[in-house]
Motif scaffolding. Sequence first.
Motif, PDB file in Angstrom:
ATOM      1  N   THR A 116       0.811  -1.217   0.000  1.00 48.22           N
ATOM      2  CA  THR A 116       0.000   0.000   0.000  1.00 48.22           C
ATOM      3  C   THR A 116       0.848   1.272   0.000  1.00 48.22           C
ATOM      4  OG1 THR A 116      -0.131  -0.220   2.402  1.00 48.22           O
ATOM      5  CG2 THR A 116      -1.972  -1.100   1.126  1.00 48.22           C
ATOM      6  N   LEU A 117       2.146   1.151   0.204  1.00 45.66           N
ATOM      7  CA  LEU A 117       3.033   2.319   0.194  1.00 45.66           C
ATOM      8  C   LEU A 117       3.053   2.980  -1.182  1.00 45.66           C
ATOM      9  CD1 LEU A 117       6.123   0.919   2.143  1.00 45.66           C
ATOM     10  CD2 LEU A 117       4.699   2.859   2.862  1.00 45.66           C
ATOM     11  N   PRO A 118       3.350   4.283  -1.245  1.00 49.75           N
ATOM     12  CA  PRO A 118       3.538   4.925  -2.549  1.00 49.75           C
ATOM     13  C   PRO A 118       4.652   4.240  -3.332  1.00 49.75           C
ATOM     14  CG  PRO A 118       3.380   6.565  -0.792  1.00 49.75           C
ATOM     15  CD  PRO A 118       3.474   5.236  -0.120  1.00 49.75           C
ATOM     16  N   GLU A 119       4.537   4.252  -4.648  1.00 50.93           N
ATOM     17  CA  GLU A 119       5.474   3.514  -5.482  1.00 50.93           C
ATOM     18  C   GLU A 119       6.920   3.963  -5.277  1.00 50.93           C
ATOM     19  OE1 GLU A 119       6.004   2.512 -10.247  1.00 50.93           O
ATOM     20  OE2 GLU A 119       4.015   2.970  -9.419  1.00 50.93           O
ATOM     21  N   GLU A 120       7.128   5.278  -5.135  1.00 48.63           N
ATOM     22  CA  GLU A 120       8.497   5.764  -4.964  1.00 48.63           C
ATOM     23  C   GLU A 120       9.115   5.257  -3.659  1.00 48.63           C
ATOM     24  OE1 GLU A 120       5.670   9.228  -3.937  1.00 48.63           O
ATOM     25  OE2 GLU A 120       5.800   7.576  -5.387  1.00 48.63           O
ATOM     26  N   ASP A 121       8.294   5.099  -2.621  1.00 43.90           N
ATOM     27  CA  ASP A 121       8.796   4.559  -1.355  1.00 43.90           C
ATOM     28  C   ASP A 121       9.134   3.076  -1.491  1.00 43.90           C
ATOM     29  OD1 ASP A 121       8.476   7.011  -0.187  1.00 43.90           O
ATOM     30  OD2 ASP A 121       6.585   6.524   0.801  1.00 43.90           O
ATOM     31  N   LEU A 122       8.314   2.345  -2.227  1.00 43.63           N
ATOM     32  CA  LEU A 122       8.612   0.938  -2.470  1.00 43.63           C
ATOM     33  C   LEU A 122       9.954   0.781  -3.183  1.00 43.63           C
ATOM     34  CD1 LEU A 122       5.137  -0.433  -3.612  1.00 43.63           C
ATOM     35  CD2 LEU A 122       6.319  -0.973  -1.486  1.00 43.63           C
ATOM     36  N   VAL A 123      10.165   1.572  -4.208  1.00 43.48           N
ATOM     37  CA  VAL A 123      11.411   1.489  -4.970  1.00 43.48           C
ATOM     38  C   VAL A 123      12.610   1.771  -4.070  1.00 43.48           C
ATOM     39  CG1 VAL A 123      12.757   2.475  -6.864  1.00 43.48           C
ATOM     40  CG2 VAL A 123      10.297   2.095  -7.148  1.00 43.48           C
ATOM     41  N   ARG A 124      12.495   2.810  -3.251  1.00 43.53           N
ATOM     42  CA  ARG A 124      13.611   3.198  -2.376  1.00 43.53           C
ATOM     43  C   ARG A 124      13.967   2.084  -1.395  1.00 43.53           C
ATOM     44  NH1 ARG A 124      13.002   5.818   2.453  1.00 43.53           N
ATOM     45  NH2 ARG A 124      10.861   6.383   1.876  1.00 43.53           N
ATOM     46  N   HIS A 125      12.965   1.527  -0.754  1.00 39.14           N
ATOM     47  CA  HIS A 125      13.221   0.463   0.222  1.00 39.14           C
ATOM     48  C   HIS A 125      13.699  -0.819  -0.451  1.00 39.14           C
ATOM     49  CE1 HIS A 125      11.800   2.547   3.777  1.00 39.14           C
ATOM     50  NE2 HIS A 125      10.666   2.854   3.176  1.00 39.14           N
ATOM     51  N   MET A 126      13.122  -1.145  -1.593  1.00 41.24           N
ATOM     52  CA  MET A 126      13.529  -2.357  -2.311  1.00 41.24           C
ATOM     53  C   MET A 126      14.982  -2.279  -2.750  1.00 41.24           C
ATOM     54  SD  MET A 126      10.180  -3.053  -4.688  1.00 41.24           S
ATOM     55  CE  MET A 126       8.671  -3.753  -4.018  1.00 41.24           C
ATOM     56  N   ALA A 127      15.390  -1.124  -3.230  1.00 41.33           N
ATOM     57  CA  ALA A 127      16.756  -0.963  -3.717  1.00 41.33           C
ATOM     58  C   ALA A 127      17.775  -1.070  -2.590  1.00 41.33           C
ATOM     59  CB  ALA A 127      16.898   0.376  -4.433  1.00 41.33           C
ATOM     60  N   ALA A 128      17.367  -0.690  -1.376  1.00 43.39           N
ATOM     61  CA  ALA A 128      18.310  -0.668  -0.247  1.00 43.39           C
ATOM     62  C   ALA A 128      18.434  -2.011   0.452  1.00 43.39           C
ATOM     63  CB  ALA A 128      17.883   0.397   0.755  1.00 43.39           C
ATOM     64  N   ALA A 129      17.478  -2.924   0.255  1.00 40.93           N
ATOM     65  CA  ALA A 129      17.438  -4.174   1.016  1.00 40.93           C
ATOM     66  C   ALA A 129      18.107  -5.316   0.264  1.00 40.93           C
ATOM     67  CB  ALA A 129      15.994  -4.541   1.347  1.00 40.93           C
ATOM     68  N   ASP A 130      18.616  -6.291   1.027  1.00 40.56           N
ATOM     69  CA  ASP A 130      19.169  -7.510   0.428  1.00 40.56           C
ATOM     70  C   ASP A 130      18.075  -8.545   0.192  1.00 40.56           C
ATOM     71  OD1 ASP A 130      21.903  -6.588   0.695  1.00 40.56           O
ATOM     72  OD2 ASP A 130      21.674  -6.946   2.842  1.00 40.56           O
ATOM     73  N   ALA A 131      17.123  -8.612   1.111  1.00 39.71           N
ATOM     74  CA  ALA A 131      16.012  -9.555   1.012  1.00 39.71           C
ATOM     75  C   ALA A 131      14.721  -8.796   1.283  1.00 39.71           C
ATOM     76  CB  ALA A 131      16.170 -10.691   2.023  1.00 39.71           C
ATOM     77  N   LEU A 132      13.638  -9.247   0.658  1.00 43.96           N
ATOM     78  CA  LEU A 132      12.382  -8.503   0.724  1.00 43.96           C
ATOM     79  C   LEU A 132      11.198  -9.402   1.032  1.00 43.96           C
ATOM     80  CD1 LEU A 132      12.630  -6.288  -2.490  1.00 43.96           C
ATOM     81  CD2 LEU A 132      12.637  -5.441  -0.146  1.00 43.96           C
ATOM     82  N   VAL A 133      10.273  -8.851   1.804  1.00 46.15           N
ATOM     83  CA  VAL A 133       8.933  -9.407   1.954  1.00 46.15           C
ATOM     84  C   VAL A 133       7.974  -8.264   1.674  1.00 46.15           C
ATOM     85  CG1 VAL A 133       7.225 -10.346   3.554  1.00 46.15           C
ATOM     86  CG2 VAL A 133       9.597 -11.132   3.667  1.00 46.15           C
ATOM     87  N   VAL A 134       7.065  -8.458   0.728  1.00 45.97           N
ATOM     88  CA  VAL A 134       6.057  -7.440   0.418  1.00 45.97           C
ATOM     89  C   VAL A 134       4.688  -8.050   0.698  1.00 45.97           C
ATOM     90  CG1 VAL A 134       5.205  -5.760  -1.247  1.00 45.97           C
ATOM     91  CG2 VAL A 134       7.575  -6.566  -1.406  1.00 45.97           C
ATOM     92  N   MET A 135       3.937  -7.390   1.594  1.00 48.68           N
ATOM     93  CA  MET A 135       2.637  -7.908   2.031  1.00 48.68           C
ATOM     94  C   MET A 135       1.505  -7.011   1.539  1.00 48.68           C
ATOM     95  SD  MET A 135       3.809  -8.776   5.936  1.00 48.68           S
ATOM     96  CE  MET A 135       2.168  -9.302   6.415  1.00 48.68           C
ATOM     97  N   LYS A 136       0.265  -7.484   1.760  1.00 44.59           N
ATOM     98  CA  LYS A 136      -0.943  -6.744   1.388  1.00 44.59           C
ATOM     99  C   LYS A 136      -0.925  -6.423  -0.106  1.00 44.59           C
ATOM    100  CE  LYS A 136      -1.612  -4.825   6.009  1.00 44.59           C
ATOM    101  NZ  LYS A 136      -1.897  -3.645   6.836  1.00 44.59           N
ATOM    102  N   ILE A 137      -0.782  -7.454  -0.905  1.00 41.83           N
ATOM    103  CA  ILE A 137      -0.613  -7.276  -2.351  1.00 41.83           C
ATOM    104  C   ILE A 137      -1.945  -6.918  -3.016  1.00 41.83           C
ATOM    105  CG2 ILE A 137       0.241  -8.301  -4.470  1.00 41.83           C
ATOM    106  CD1 ILE A 137       2.408  -7.912  -2.433  1.00 41.83           C
ATOM    107  N   GLY A 138      -2.784  -7.903  -3.287  1.00 43.09           N
ATOM    108  CA  GLY A 138      -4.090  -7.654  -3.888  1.00 43.09           C
ATOM    109  C   GLY A 138      -4.026  -6.750  -5.095  1.00 43.09           C
ATOM    110  N   ARG A 139      -4.820  -5.689  -5.059  1.00 41.56           N
ATOM    111  CA  ARG A 139      -4.922  -4.768  -6.195  1.00 41.56           C
ATOM    112  C   ARG A 139      -3.660  -3.931  -6.407  1.00 41.56           C
ATOM    113  NH1 ARG A 139      -9.895  -1.183  -4.489  1.00 41.56           N
ATOM    114  NH2 ARG A 139     -10.643  -3.277  -3.889  1.00 41.56           N
ATOM    115  N   ASN A 140      -2.676  -4.051  -5.514  1.00 34.59           N
ATOM    116  CA  ASN A 140      -1.425  -3.292  -5.647  1.00 34.59           C
ATOM    117  C   ASN A 140      -0.359  -4.026  -6.451  1.00 34.59           C
ATOM    118  OD1 ASN A 140      -2.055  -0.982  -3.737  1.00 34.59           O
ATOM    119  ND2 ASN A 140      -2.310  -2.708  -2.342  1.00 34.59           N
ATOM    120  N   ILE A 141      -0.694  -5.173  -7.032  1.00 33.88           N
ATOM    121  CA  ILE A 141       0.318  -6.017  -7.664  1.00 33.88           C
ATOM    122  C   ILE A 141       1.052  -5.322  -8.794  1.00 33.88           C
ATOM    123  CG2 ILE A 141      -1.428  -7.119  -9.135  1.00 33.88           C
ATOM    124  CD1 ILE A 141       1.818  -8.702  -7.700  1.00 33.88           C
ATOM    125  N   ASP A 142       0.368  -4.570  -9.627  1.00 35.27           N
ATOM    126  CA  ASP A 142       1.056  -3.906 -10.743  1.00 35.27           C
ATOM    127  C   ASP A 142       2.045  -2.865 -10.242  1.00 35.27           C
ATOM    128  OD1 ASP A 142      -0.186  -5.424 -12.687  1.00 35.27           O
ATOM    129  OD2 ASP A 142      -1.840  -4.005 -12.950  1.00 35.27           O
TER     130      ASP A 142
END
Length: 247
Positions: free
Chosen positions: A167-193
């Motif tokens: 549910t986070l804004p896309e720019e925040d997702l990108v920032r956190h994803m780029a900084a992490a070695d491993a990821l878990v992304v929850m509450k997907i549903g309609r946010n998948i794209d």
Amino acid sequence: MSMETRATGTIHGVGLGPGDPDLMSVRAHRLVTGARHVAFFRKAGRPGRARSMVEGMLPAGIVEFAMEYPVTTEIPVAHPGYNAALSAFYTDCTAHLRSLVESGEDVVVLCEGDPFFYGSFMHLYTRLGGEVPVQVVPATTGMSAAWTVTGQPITWGDDVLSVLMATLPEEDLVRHMAAADALVVMKIGRNIDKVRRALRAAGKYDAAWLVEYASMEGQSVQKLSQAEGRITPYFSIVLVHGNGRRP
């Protein structure tokens, strides 16, 4: 018995684990099967996933209190009406549970996953504010079940694991994803794209896995790239495994 000497009950926030009854803790099972009162969250018109997880376990004559969310996806989470509706809802639920406990009853609040990990129970817990006894039973999280069924460790050595809400804004997702070695992304549903775009921007899309209904009926495990174009259910988790230091 007078009001001064009447015994006070306890509210038990019981984590049921990711869905498979075999993954429920011994303490959780004992409390569920011995309960006189149970409470659980659900969407209006639905049985409630936590309640469904204990089907067949509850004793005869148990009193059930279904806490039905006033809103779920009808209005955006950023809308002021969303927080106002949920705040009043949690306050009302807390008042009912407190009245039961003050009359001497124990209440088991059924919680999917772990009560203190993005769970609705936390909003009851903070409102109780130490006014009545509350005990919390931890549990295996859904993300633990998800990375286990991929057959790969989620982290190695000193990998940094980030847990993100889709549910986070896309720019925040990108920032956190780029900084992490491993990821878990929850509450997907309609946010998948949005999640797909963010993973591509962070250079992690090809390594991502999609797990739907981990440890539940209908479990599905596949690379995210193999599910291109699909809308996924809310109970989906996207994973990127770490690849850090190892002997």
